[in-house]
Design a protein around this motif. Structure first.
Motif: not given
Length: 352
Positions: A245-246, A251-253, A274-276, A278-284
């Motif tokens: 579910s990128p 999360c492209p990778s 992992g690559h997100f 932004s940090l906000g996407h990772l936090e979400a």
């Protein structure tokens, strides 16, 4: 690691919070303008061929001037079924990495001379950020990645055990929202012509690169069985969601790897790279998605059950990229590799 600027954005640490267990972060006695890490890998349907090529690369890497001061290696199978042998290499500063990468022998590897000659796929993803845009968390007796580097010393910290602790461990987050240059992930209209080519992709500013690891090597029979039965299935489910579910996760990778020794034998430890956006996407994902909540609550249950006797060891490191970050380079890769499906690539001169 604060630069003395006043905090503009509040800490998430609850008043009176006491960390449930002592954890540590990396600190540096030197003052690097930029840290440098290289995540690189070689893949082929024949894993032995990729493994031999990686061993030769690491020998060349260690013999070159300004050699990395620390590295480790790992293995995984990608979505196309190809065996990947990869390494994470660390330098105390960006200048040392740049000098190393410019040496003739390393330049030959970087151009993909061997990869193209032997039909290997090679990905080369350098990360370089100011220390203020990075964070680590580790156990004192279990140092991996940046925390294992000889230029890194560990200090106990209190930013652990609550939502938002990772952001609080990034000094720049006190005065920078660390937002995404690209707020939403979307696939390119047409995949790049990547097989047989050398391509470069500029990662967007704000991209959060996370290496998050776990070791069960020190676990006795009871905690080893609990990890295998209770923790690992939830961890695998979370990583599977991110891979599948990128677009939803931003999360492209996502690569889920197992560490290997110098002979390529698998060890009892693993990490996810992992690559997100932004940090906000990772936090979400971490705070709201059921797959990560399942990981988090199971980990908390293990910690509550075993407390100081907990034998499972974990760590992570996060880097938030700045504008003009080093390009990621892909040689002879499947067009689904790394950032290639989502960001424009430019052709590099052919190896020669």
């Amino acid at each position: 690691m604060s630069d003395g600027r006043p905090r503009l954005f509040p800490s998430s640490r609850p008043a009176g919070h006491v960390p449930p267990i002592v954890r540590y972060s990396s600190r540096f006695d030197h003052a690097p303008e930029r840290l440098a890490v290289l995540f690189m890998g070689l893949s082929a349907p024949d894993g032995n061929r990729a493994g031999r090529a990686l061993a030769d690369f690491l020998a060349a890497a260690g013999a070159a001037p300004d050699a990395p001061c620390h590295f480790d290696r790992a293995r995984f199978t990608d979505a196309e079924g190809r065996a990947n042998h990869m390494a994470a290499l660390y330098w105390p500063d960006r200048d040392a990495f740049d000098r190393w990468a410019a040496t003739p022998l390393i330049g030959e590897w970087r151009r993909g001379t061997r990869a193209l000659a032997e039909d290997l796929a090679q990905w080369w993803e350098p990360v370089s950020v100011a220390p203020q845009r990075a964070e680590t968390i580790a156990f004192a007796e279990y140092r991996r990645g940046l925390s294992a580097c000889p230029f890194s010393r560990l200090e106990p910290m209190e930013e652990t055990g609550y939502w938002g602790a990772a952001r609080d461990r990034i000094p720049a987050a006190a005065f920078d929202p660390l937002e995404a240059e690209v707020p939403r992930l979307a696939p390119l209209d047409a995949p790049p012509r990547a097989r047989g080519a050398r391509l470069a992709v500029r990662p967007p500013a704000g991209l959060a690169v996370i290496r998050s690891g776990v070791s069960w090597a020190a676990c006795g029979a009871e905690q080893r069985e609990s990890y295998a039965r209770n923790v690992k299935p939830k961890l695998d489910a979370g990583m599977d969601y991110l891979r599948r579910s990128p677009l939803d996760a931003g999360c492209p990778s996502l690569r889920q790897v197992v560490l290997a020794d110098g002979d390529g034998r698998l060890l009892e430890e693993a990490y996810s790279l992992g690559h997100f956006l932004s940090l906000g996407h990772l936090e979400a994902w971490a705070k709201h998605h059921p797959t990560h909540l399942a990981i988090y609550h199971r980990a908390m249950a293990e910690r509550k059950k075993y407390q100081a006797a907990l034998e499972l060891r974990t760590y992570n490191e996060i880097y938030v990229l700045e504008p003009g970050a080093p390009e990621f380079e892909y040689v002879n890769c499947d067009p689904a590799t790394g950032l290639l499906p989502y960001f424009p690539a430019r052709a590099l001169p052919p190896a020669g």
